[in-house]
Design a protein around this motif. Structure first.
Motif, mmCIF file in Angstrom:
data_model
loop_
_atom_site.group_PDB
_atom_site.id
_atom_site.type_symbol
_atom_site.label_atom_id
_atom_site.label_comp_id
_atom_site.label_asym_id
_atom_site.label_seq_id
_atom_site.Cartn_x
_atom_site.Cartn_y
_atom_site.Cartn_z
ATOM 1 N N THR A 114 -2.038 -14.635 -1.413
ATOM 2 C CA THR A 114 -2.013 -14.396 -2.856
ATOM 3 C C THR A 114 -1.964 -12.905 -3.159
ATOM 4 O O THR A 114 -1.210 -12.465 -4.049
ATOM 5 C CB THR A 114 -3.241 -15.032 -3.521
ATOM 6 N N ARG A 115 -2.752 -12.106 -2.424
ATOM 7 C CA ARG A 115 -2.737 -10.650 -2.638
ATOM 8 C C ARG A 115 -1.369 -10.070 -2.314
ATOM 9 O O ARG A 115 -0.838 -9.225 -3.031
ATOM 10 C CB ARG A 115 -3.811 -9.966 -1.765
ATOM 11 N N LEU A 116 -0.788 -10.503 -1.190
ATOM 12 C CA LEU A 116 0.538 -10.007 -0.809
ATOM 13 C C LEU A 116 1.587 -10.389 -1.854
ATOM 14 O O LEU A 116 2.442 -9.572 -2.218
ATOM 15 C CB LEU A 116 0.928 -10.564 0.564
ATOM 16 N N HIS A 117 1.503 -11.610 -2.346
ATOM 17 C CA HIS A 117 2.444 -12.051 -3.380
ATOM 18 C C HIS A 117 2.345 -11.164 -4.622
ATOM 19 O O HIS A 117 3.365 -10.722 -5.161
ATOM 20 C CB HIS A 117 2.161 -13.504 -3.746
ATOM 21 N N VAL A 123 -12.963 2.775 5.424
ATOM 22 C CA VAL A 123 -11.535 2.451 5.484
ATOM 23 C C VAL A 123 -10.773 3.224 4.416
ATOM 24 O O VAL A 123 -9.728 3.833 4.689
ATOM 25 C CB VAL A 123 -11.307 0.932 5.313
ATOM 26 N N LYS A 124 -11.295 3.235 3.196
ATOM 27 C CA LYS A 124 -10.599 3.929 2.117
ATOM 28 C C LYS A 124 -10.560 5.442 2.357
ATOM 29 O O LYS A 124 -9.529 6.088 2.108
ATOM 30 C CB LYS A 124 -11.254 3.594 0.778
ATOM 31 N N LYS A 125 -11.641 6.001 2.873
ATOM 32 C CA LYS A 125 -11.651 7.440 3.174
ATOM 33 C C LYS A 125 -10.662 7.762 4.295
ATOM 34 O O LYS A 125 -9.965 8.784 4.242
ATOM 35 C CB LYS A 125 -13.055 7.888 3.575
ATOM 36 N N ALA A 126 -10.584 6.900 5.298
ATOM 37 C CA ALA A 126 -9.645 7.123 6.400
ATOM 38 C C ALA A 126 -8.210 7.134 5.888
ATOM 39 O O ALA A 126 -7.385 7.956 6.316
ATOM 40 C CB ALA A 126 -9.824 6.049 7.465
ATOM 41 N N ILE A 167 -4.270 5.764 -2.525
ATOM 42 C CA ILE A 167 -4.556 4.341 -2.663
ATOM 43 C C ILE A 167 -4.156 3.862 -4.049
ATOM 44 O O ILE A 167 -4.545 4.441 -5.067
ATOM 45 C CB ILE A 167 -6.048 4.054 -2.405
ATOM 46 N N GLN A 168 -3.382 2.782 -4.091
ATOM 47 C CA GLN A 168 -2.917 2.204 -5.348
ATOM 48 C C GLN A 168 -3.658 0.906 -5.693
ATOM 49 O O GLN A 168 -3.848 0.594 -6.857
ATOM 50 C CB GLN A 168 -1.416 1.935 -5.263
ATOM 51 N N GLU A 169 -4.024 0.144 -4.675
ATOM 52 C CA GLU A 169 -4.775 -1.097 -4.866
ATOM 53 C C GLU A 169 -5.792 -1.222 -3.742
ATOM 54 O O GLU A 169 -5.506 -0.865 -2.605
ATOM 55 C CB GLU A 169 -3.859 -2.329 -4.822
ATOM 56 N N VAL A 198 -5.784 -3.126 1.274
ATOM 57 C CA VAL A 198 -5.467 -1.828 0.695
ATOM 58 C C VAL A 198 -3.955 -1.655 0.630
ATOM 59 O O VAL A 198 -3.234 -1.906 1.600
ATOM 60 C CB VAL A 198 -6.060 -0.676 1.522
ATOM 61 N N LYS A 199 -3.486 -1.247 -0.538
ATOM 62 C CA LYS A 199 -2.099 -0.834 -0.717
ATOM 63 C C LYS A 199 -2.124 0.650 -1.077
ATOM 64 O O LYS A 199 -2.868 1.082 -1.962
ATOM 65 C CB LYS A 199 -1.421 -1.629 -1.838
#
Length: 260
Positions: free
Chosen positions: A41-44, A219-222, A230-232, A255-256
């Motif tokens: 669902t997230r990928l869609h 993860v987000k900091k990396a 980061i957009q999403e 994360v996108k």
């Protein structure tokens, strides 16, 4: 403590890609109604927005998780699959040839088509993915070029599906392997990461494989420190407690981002 080389040897010797797929992503997997559907669902949602597209998408994953590309494949001309073991690569190639005994991904194709509004066209969706997968290559995240000695043109989208955290032993190695992987990506190209949070192991056929435990903030900091915006970002908190003995993750992060 195991090294990256030790982990690679362990995966090659003991990790059965078919058993891994059945356990964590199969139609009858205990995780199908929880994490699998959420990821699709997230990928869609990400790809139907239309801003993530281009010539080439590259996926790196510890197992033959190529069916997670089904929601993405309409937006790229060419797809490269990176496998970390010879056995995993063999399973992908068997599916590409539609050979007897190949992995059954029909449930993933049906789910993708249902999200896109027409469940009945799932055979065409599978065939579309087969046509777009142009290369299946062995990768090694320890190398500056993970596909060395093969040198590829830079890709428009890099998709890391349960990848780096399975191959490294500490946070420093995670960051360095992420930077290596991002060398495959064009400037302004998109990065998609799906990873388990706070997971120290996963079982395949009752064998316990170590996994680097990650926190959402790390993860987000990396990703940011590696030169991305980061957009999403979203976390699915675990809802399948009865399968805790199979894998001890507490959540899954999606994360996108795009490369500066």
């Amino acid at each position: 403590m195991a090294s990256c080389s030790d982990l690679q040897a362990l995966h090659e010797q003991r990790l059965d890609p078919r058993a891994m797929l059945d356990t964590y992503s199969g139609e009858n997997s205990g995780f199908h109604e929880d994490s699998v559907k959420w990821i699709f669902t997230r990928l869609h949602k990400t790809f139907c927005s239309g801003d993530v597209k281009g010539e080439t998408l590259c996926q790196l994953s510890i197992g033959p998780y190529f069916h997670y590309i089904l929601p993405c494949c309409d937006y790229f001309t060419e797809i490269i699959i990176g496998g970390s073991t010879d056995k995993g690569i063999a399973e992908v190639e068997k599916w590409l040839k539609n050979a007897p005994g190949a992995i059954d991904c029909s449930h993933a194709a049906k789910l993708t088509c249902e999200l896109q509004g027409n469940r009945e066209v799932w055979p065409e969706k599978q065939n579309g993915l087969r046509c777009r997968i142009k290369r299946v290559l062995r990768y090694d995240v320890r190398k500056k070029n993970p596909f060395s000695p093969t040198v590829l043109p830079l890709v428009d989208c890099l998709f890391l599906k349960h990848c780096l955290e399975c191959h490294v032993t500490n946070e420093e190695e995670f960051c360095s392997t992420l930077r290596n992987a991002l060398l495959l990506l064009k400037k302004k190209g998109h990065l998609i990461i799906i990873a388990c949070l706070q997971q120290t192991y996963f079982l395949v056929e009752n064998f316990k494989f170590p996994n680097l435990s990650l926190e959402e903030a790390f993860v987000k900091k990396a990703v940011l420190d590696a030169g991305c915006v980061i957009q999403e970002s979203e976390v699915l908190h675990r809802g399948v407690n009865r399968l805790h003995d199979v894998a001890d993750y507490k959540g899954i992060i999606y994360v996108k981002a795009h490369k500066k």
